[in-house]
Write an enzyme that holds these catalytic residues in place. Structure first.
Site, PDB file in Angstrom:
ATOM      1  N   ASN A   1       0.809  -1.228   0.000  1.00 56.42           N
ATOM      2  CA  ASN A   1       0.000   0.000   0.000  1.00 56.42           C
ATOM      3  C   ASN A   1       0.838   1.272   0.000  1.00 56.42           C
ATOM      4  OD1 ASN A   1      -2.225  -1.589  -0.085  1.00 56.42           O
ATOM      5  ND2 ASN A   1      -2.956  -1.143   1.987  1.00 56.42           N
TER       6      ASN A   1
ATOM      7  N   ARG B   1      -2.283 -11.152  -4.548  1.00 56.42           N
ATOM      8  CA  ARG B   1      -2.312  -9.706  -4.816  1.00 56.42           C
ATOM      9  C   ARG B   1      -1.494  -8.948  -3.779  1.00 56.42           C
ATOM     10  NH1 ARG B   1      -7.742  -7.152  -4.425  1.00 56.42           N
ATOM     11  NH2 ARG B   1      -6.309  -5.425  -4.475  1.00 56.42           N
TER      12      ARG B   1
END
Ligand code: UD1
Length: 421
Positions: free
Chosen positions: A22, A400
């Site tokens: 992130n 992912r």
């Protein structure tokens, strides 16, 4: 499609945390703000990172990704469209909107749409860009932003669920090239946003206020290339803490930033864990209790307990003594894992944003289906903590966001195999 075969495991030893997904994604988007070369180190090798690479390539960047180092080469380009086929697989691609409109005066980015963890609007992103003077048109599933010149402004980014990480990132990236000063109120304070600010500052941006909800950004005419190292993934570290608690295993976590994990340590300690942090090596030693204590958890924006660890910690509470309550304040519908955990013998009742968890002695292995990235990590932990075998389908979700998850878990002694379905 691959599946995981998982069975009851005792973990031990040391595991190293990868760079933060992130943090990497908005920083990769920020390379659109310069035509000079950027070198980004400690980038995890993940499906989402490859998606962002493809988007940047479509937008004219030349990229080399080797040994966790990403080199984004200088290449002048006027391309401004991030297509639906890529954006639909990863919401974070929407944060190309701010840098594209700031640098190329025009951006057309597909709207990310709904998602299994609930509605995920982009109104704050759009509101912020309009405040900076962009004309926005939402049409045919795309958001088109245009501005001959963005102008500094006062932007309030609070939404019904608090601050927004990627809206804050988008607005900062637009404001760094705007004319004049932008003040952002109710900015997200997540370490990933602070890290983006440090990256932009290395590019020459003038930003004050990282780690606080009030940012002041003085726009610059141009930004330069730079070298930067991505911070460790606090969600991966938290996932290993949950795995340690759920399997009653003592493990050491290497390479994480303890300062980013205060709320997680607080919850783990309330559950009975003893956590030691070696000041020099910064190794985090997790010593779980024999019996986990029931606790109440409320997810909140940073520095509160992260929504991205809610599912993993629910597995621990499913094995605790007593009743626990989880209140999901960020994504009230993020409870897809509840039904799967109940199929393993857990007793979790969900009503709206609340889940009541009645702790049980044990869980039992089952055929399971992963619904999203963090829920799939929770199911892996549940499989390692349960008696018998579990077979987890749709594990492409976990790829992912977790670099080499089964390799890392195997090194800790986990019984986990990736099989072709
Ligand atoms: C980021 C993280 C994600 C994490 C989430 C919350 C990345 C790539 N993803 O997602 O893993 O779960 O933060 O910590 O960093 N909202 C609005 N309007 C908007 C934008 C958001 O109402 O325009 C709401 C969302 O629906 C949600 C809340 O704000 O309820 C927080 O979402 P946000 O911080 O924006 O999540 P992301 O940045 O998309």
């Amino acid at each position: 499609m691959d599946k995981f075969l998982v069975s009851k495991s005792n973990l031990s030893g040391r595991v190293r945390v990868s760079g933060s997904k992130n943090a990497s994604l908005p920083i990769m988007a920020a390379t659109l703000l310069t035509d000079e070369k950027c070198i980004i180190k400690n980038v995890p090798c993940l499906k989402d990172i490859n998606t962002m690479i493809k988007i940047l390539e479509i937008l004219g960047k030349k990229i080399i990704f080797e040994k966790n180092t990403l080199t984004v080469e200088a290449k002048k380009s006027k391309k401004y469209v991030a297509p639906y086929q890529l954006v639909k697989t990863m919401r974070a691609s929407f944060c190309c909107l701010g840098p594209l409109v700031a640098k190329r005066k025009k951006a057309k980015v597909a709207l990310p749409g709904g998602c299994v963890i609930g509605p995920r609007p982009v109104d704050l992103h759009i509101k912020g860009l309009i405040s900076l003077g962009a004309d926005i048109l939402v049409e045919d599933g795309y958001c088109l932003a245009e501005a001959k010149k963005l102008k500094g402004s006062h932007v309030y980014l609070g939404g019904p669920f608090g601050s927004s990480v990627l809206a804050t990132a988008n607005i900062i990236m637009a404001a760094v090239l705007a004319e004049g000063t932008t003040v952002v109120e109710h900015a997200a304070c997540e370490p990933e946003v602070a890290s983006l600010i440090l990256f932009l500052r290395k590019m020459g941006a003038d930003i004050e206020g990282e780690n606080t909800p009030l940012l002041r950004i003085k726009g610059k005419k141009t930004l330069r290339g730079c070298e930067f190292e991505i911070i460790p993934d606090r969600i991966e570290a938290g996932t290993f803490i949950a795995a340690s608690l759920a399997t009653h295993s003592h493990i050491n976590i290497e390479g994480a930033e303890p300062g980013h994990l205060t709320s997680v340590f607080e919850v783990a300690r309330k559950m009975g864990a003893k956590i030691k942090i070696d000041k020099n090596s910064r190794i985090i030693q997790i010593n779980p209790p024999k019996k986990i204590k029931a606790v109440n958890i409320t997810t909140l924006p940073y520095p509160g307990f992260p929504t991205d660890l809610q599912a993993q910690f629910m597995v621990c509470l499913a094995k605790a003594s007593g009743m626990s309550l989880i209140t999901e304040k960020i994504y009230p519908d993020r409870f897809m894992h509840v039904a799967e955990l109940n199929r393993m013998g857990a007793t979790v009742q969900r009503t709206g944003p609340y889940s009541v968890i009645e702790g049980k002695k044990g869980l039992k292995g089952a055929e399971l289906m992963a619904s999203d990235l963090r829920a799939s990590a929770a199911l892996v932990i549940a499989g390692l903590a349960a008696s018998g075998k579990s077979r987890i389908a749709r594990i492409y979700h976990i790829d992912r966001g977790y670099e080499g998850i089964e390799k890392k878990l195997k090194k800790l002694g986990a019984n986990i195999e990736r099989v072709k379905a």
